[in-house]
Write a protein that holds these residues in place. Structure first.
Motif, short mmCIF file in Angstrom:
data_model
loop_
_atom_site.label_atom_id
_atom_site.label_comp_id
_atom_site.label_asym_id
_atom_site.label_seq_id
_atom_site.Cartn_x
_atom_site.Cartn_y
_atom_site.Cartn_z
N ALA A 140 -10.67 2.94 -19.52
CA ALA A 140 -9.56 2.86 -18.58
C ALA A 140 -10.14 2.92 -17.18
CB ALA A 140 -8.57 4.00 -18.81
N ASN A 141 -9.75 1.98 -16.33
CA ASN A 141 -10.38 1.86 -15.02
C ASN A 141 -9.87 2.85 -13.98
OD1 ASN A 141 -12.00 -0.38 -15.78
ND2 ASN A 141 -10.24 -1.73 -15.56
N SER A 142 -8.94 3.72 -14.37
CA SER A 142 -8.40 4.70 -13.43
C SER A 142 -7.76 5.83 -14.21
CB SER A 142 -7.37 4.05 -12.50
OG SER A 142 -6.21 3.69 -13.25
N ARG A 143 -7.48 6.93 -13.49
CA ARG A 143 -6.78 8.05 -14.09
C ARG A 143 -5.39 7.63 -14.55
NH1 ARG A 143 -5.81 12.09 -9.75
NH2 ARG A 143 -7.98 11.48 -9.39
N HIS A 282 -11.78 -0.03 -1.88
CA HIS A 282 -12.96 0.81 -2.11
C HIS A 282 -13.88 0.80 -0.89
CE1 HIS A 282 -16.17 2.75 -4.39
NE2 HIS A 282 -17.00 1.82 -3.94
N ARG A 283 -13.93 -0.32 -0.18
CA ARG A 283 -14.78 -0.44 1.00
C ARG A 283 -14.06 -0.02 2.29
NH1 ARG A 283 -18.77 -5.38 1.17
NH2 ARG A 283 -19.37 -5.64 -1.00
N ARG A 327 -3.30 9.25 -1.91
CA ARG A 327 -3.03 9.74 -3.27
C ARG A 327 -2.94 8.58 -4.26
NH1 ARG A 327 2.24 13.16 -2.07
NH2 ARG A 327 2.55 11.26 -0.84
N TRP A 328 -2.32 7.49 -3.84
CA TRP A 328 -2.23 6.32 -4.71
C TRP A 328 -3.62 5.77 -4.98
CZ3 TRP A 328 -3.63 1.23 -4.80
CH2 TRP A 328 -3.00 0.42 -5.73
N VAL A 329 -4.42 5.63 -3.95
CA VAL A 329 -5.76 5.09 -4.09
C VAL A 329 -6.59 5.95 -5.05
CG1 VAL A 329 -7.93 4.67 -2.88
CG2 VAL A 329 -5.78 3.89 -1.88
N ALA A 330 -6.45 7.28 -4.95
CA ALA A 330 -7.24 8.19 -5.78
C ALA A 330 -6.93 8.01 -7.26
CB ALA A 330 -6.98 9.63 -5.36
N ARG A 331 -5.71 7.61 -7.59
CA ARG A 331 -5.33 7.43 -8.99
C ARG A 331 -5.74 6.07 -9.56
NH1 ARG A 331 -2.37 10.53 -11.96
NH2 ARG A 331 -1.46 8.79 -13.12
#
Length: 435
Positions: A140-143, A282-283, A327-331
Motif C-alpha cells: 500500500a503506497n500510503s497509510r 513530494h518535492r 495532514r492530507w499529504v502525510a497520509r
C-alpha cells in the motif's frame, strides 16, 4: 534453502506496461534487504512497452525478455529466485498467483511474492484488491491505502496480514526552493483522463491560453507516450493530434522524457489526477489538481479532496498557487518531512523474515478459488491460457520459444490493427452513437 546472507538476491519482475515496469523494478530495489540481480519479464500484450518507453523509464535490469504468462510460469518453475514482484493489472496478478501455486506445488521452497499498485487507488478498490490477494506482500503506497486495504480484506473474511505500508517507489529528486528562469508550468497529461474529445480539447485550449496570457513563462505539455505507443491505460485521443489544429505560441512545447527530469525545472505542476501530482508534492512544488471538469470519481480528482490542491484554470491564470494541506499529504505516503527513506523498512524486514523462514513458505492461498468465485475465476485464468486449477491449457503458447519471423509480423500487425481500432475507429463509433 534460505537465501545466502552475502550473495545478491535473485529477483524477477513481471510487468505488463511501461508504468508498471517502472513501479515493479523500482519497488524491487526499494523493498529487498540487500543487493539484487534483477531479471525483467514483460508480459506480451497490447501495452508491452517499446524500447523507447523502456529507455525513458531509466531502470536497468540484468536481463529483460518478453513472455506469455505460461512462459513466465515455466521460467519460475525452472529458475531459482528469492523474490518475485508482480507489476500487473489485477486479473494478471490473480492468474499468475494461481499458476505459481500449481507450478510450485511440489517444491519445498519458493520465492517471496510481492505485488501492489502503481499509484493512486481511486477506483475498483474491492475488485483490484481481491484479485491481488494471495501474494505474500500486498504493498500500500500510503497509510490511507493500507487502512482501506485491510478493511476490504477483513470485510470479506480474507487474511489481511499481507498488507504492508510503503510509499510510491519513484519519489525523490531535489526539493523546489524557488522559481526557475523562466518560470515553468507543466501540465501532466493522462492517457485516459478525461476521455472525451471535447474535454481534452478544452484542457489543451486552456493550457495554450495560459501560455499566451503569460508570455514570460515556459508552458510544457508533458506527454506519456507517442502516437501508436500504449501505456497502462489506452489513449484514444492523443494531445499531439489535437494540438496540430492550433497555432501554438512560442513559449508552449510538447515534451516527453523522464518525469523526474521534467520536475527538476517545474515551478507549477498542473494535472487532472495524475500520480505526478504526488511526485510534485513530494518535492514541495506548487501543485494544482484541476476542477474545471468537475470533481468526479470518473476523473479521479476526487482523491484530492482535502489536499488543498484543487484549483481551476481561471484561478491559475490569475496567479493562484495552491498550498497543500500537511495532514492530507502525510497520509498519502509523500513524506515531505524527510522520512521517505524509512518508508520501505517494514517491507524489507518482512521479506527478510520470509526468506529466513524455517522449512520454507506455505503454498500461495488466494481468496478467489473455484469454490469462492466459480463464475469469475475461470474466465480470468482462461485469458492467460490457464485452467481452473492453474495448469496451462492445451494449445497454450510453447514455453521457452522465441517468436519466429512470421509470428513477429503477425503480432506487429495485430497490435497495429488494435491501436488503429482504439484510436480511430472506436471514437467514430461512439460519436455515431451520440447522434
Amino acid at each position: 534453502m534460505p537465501a545466502s546472507a552475502t550473495k545478491p538476491l535473485r529477483v524477477a519482475v513481471l510487468a505488463d506496461s511501461d508504468t508498471r515496469w517502472k513501479w515493479g523494478a523500482l519497488t524491487a530495489n526499494r523493498v529487498t534487504p540487500r543487493d539484487i540481480r534483477m531479471d525483467g519479464f514483460l508480459l506480451r500484450g497490447r501495452a508491452t512497452p517499446t524500447p523507447r518507453q523502456l529507455g525513458e523509464v531509466g531502470v536497468r535490469a540484468d536481463s529483460l525478455r518478453e513472455v506469455t504468462a505460461v512462459e513466465f510460469l515455466r521460467a519460475m518453475r525452472e529458475e531459482p529466485y528469492d523474490v518475485l514482484v508482480l507489476a500487473l493489472v489485477g486479473g494478471g496478478v490473480q492468474a499468475v498467483l494461481h499458476g505459481l501455486k500449481r507450478a510450485w506445488e511440489d517444491r519445498p521452497h519458493r520465492p517471496v511474492v510481492v505485488t501492489g499498485y502503481v499509484g493512486v487507488v481511486y477506483e475498483k478498490l474491492a475488485d483490484g484488491l481481491l484479485l491481488r490477494h494471495g501474494a505474500d506482500l500486498v504493498l500500500a503506497n500510503s497509510r490511507q491505502d493500507a487502512d482501506r486495504f485491510r478493511a476490504v480484506y477483513e470485510g470479506v473474511g480474507a487474511d489481511a496480514g499481507a498488507v504492508t505500508e510503503v510509499a510510491l517507489p519513484f519519489l525523490g529528486g531535489a526539493a523546489h526552493t524557488g522559481a526557475h528562469e523562466p518560470y515553468t508550468v507543466v501540465f501532466a497529461a493522462q492517457p485516459s483522463v478525461p476521455d472525451s474529445r471535447r474535454d481534452r480539447a478544452y484542457l489543451l485550449d486552456r493550457l495554450v491560453r495560459h501560455a499566451r496570457l503569460h508570455p514570460e513563462r515556459e508552458v510544457l505539455l508533458k506527454l506519456r507516450s507517442k502516437p501508436g505507443e500504449h501505456t497502462t491505460h489506452i489513449e484514444e485521443l492523443p494531445y499531439q493530434k489535437l494540438s496540430q489544429r492550433l497555432d501554438l505560441p512560442a513559449n508552449f512545447r510538447l515534451v516527453y522524457g523522464h518525469m523526474g527530469e521534467v520536475l527538476d525545472r517545474t515551478d507549477l505542476l498542473v494535472t487532472v489526477s495524475s500520480t505526478a501530482a504526488l511526485e510534485s508534492l513530494h518535492r514541495r512544488i506548487p501543485t494544482a489538481v484541476l476542477t474545471d471538469l468537475g470533481i468526479r470519481e470518473a476523473l479521479g480528482n476526487h482523491h484530492f479532496i482535502g489536499s488543498g490542491c484543487l484549483a481551476s484554470w481561471d484561478q491559475l491564470d490569475g496567479g493562484h498557487r495552491p498550498e497543500p494541506d500537511a495532514r492530507w499529504v502525510a497520509r498519502q505516503g509523500v513524506a515531505t518531512d524527510g522520512a521517505y527513506e524509512t518508508a520501505f523498512d517494514t517491507a524489507r524486514a518482512r521479506i527478510t523474515d520470509l526468506l529466513g523462514r524455517p522449512g520454507g513458505l506455505p503454498p500461495l492461498t488466494p481468496y478467489y478459488t473455484p469454490v469462492t468465485a466459480p463464475g469469475y475465476l475461470p474466465g480470468i485464468l482462461a485469458r492467460h491460457h490457464l485452467g481452473p486449477d492453474g495448469t496451462p491449457l492445451p494449445g497454450a503458447p510453447a514455453a521457452g520459444k522465441e517468436p519466429g519471423p512470421v509470428r513477429q509480423i503477425v503480432r506487429r500487425a495485430a497490435r497495429g490493427a488494435y491501436r488503429h481500432g482504439v484510436q480511430r475507429v472506436a471514437p467514430v463509433i461512439r460519436r455515431m452513437g451520440d447522434l
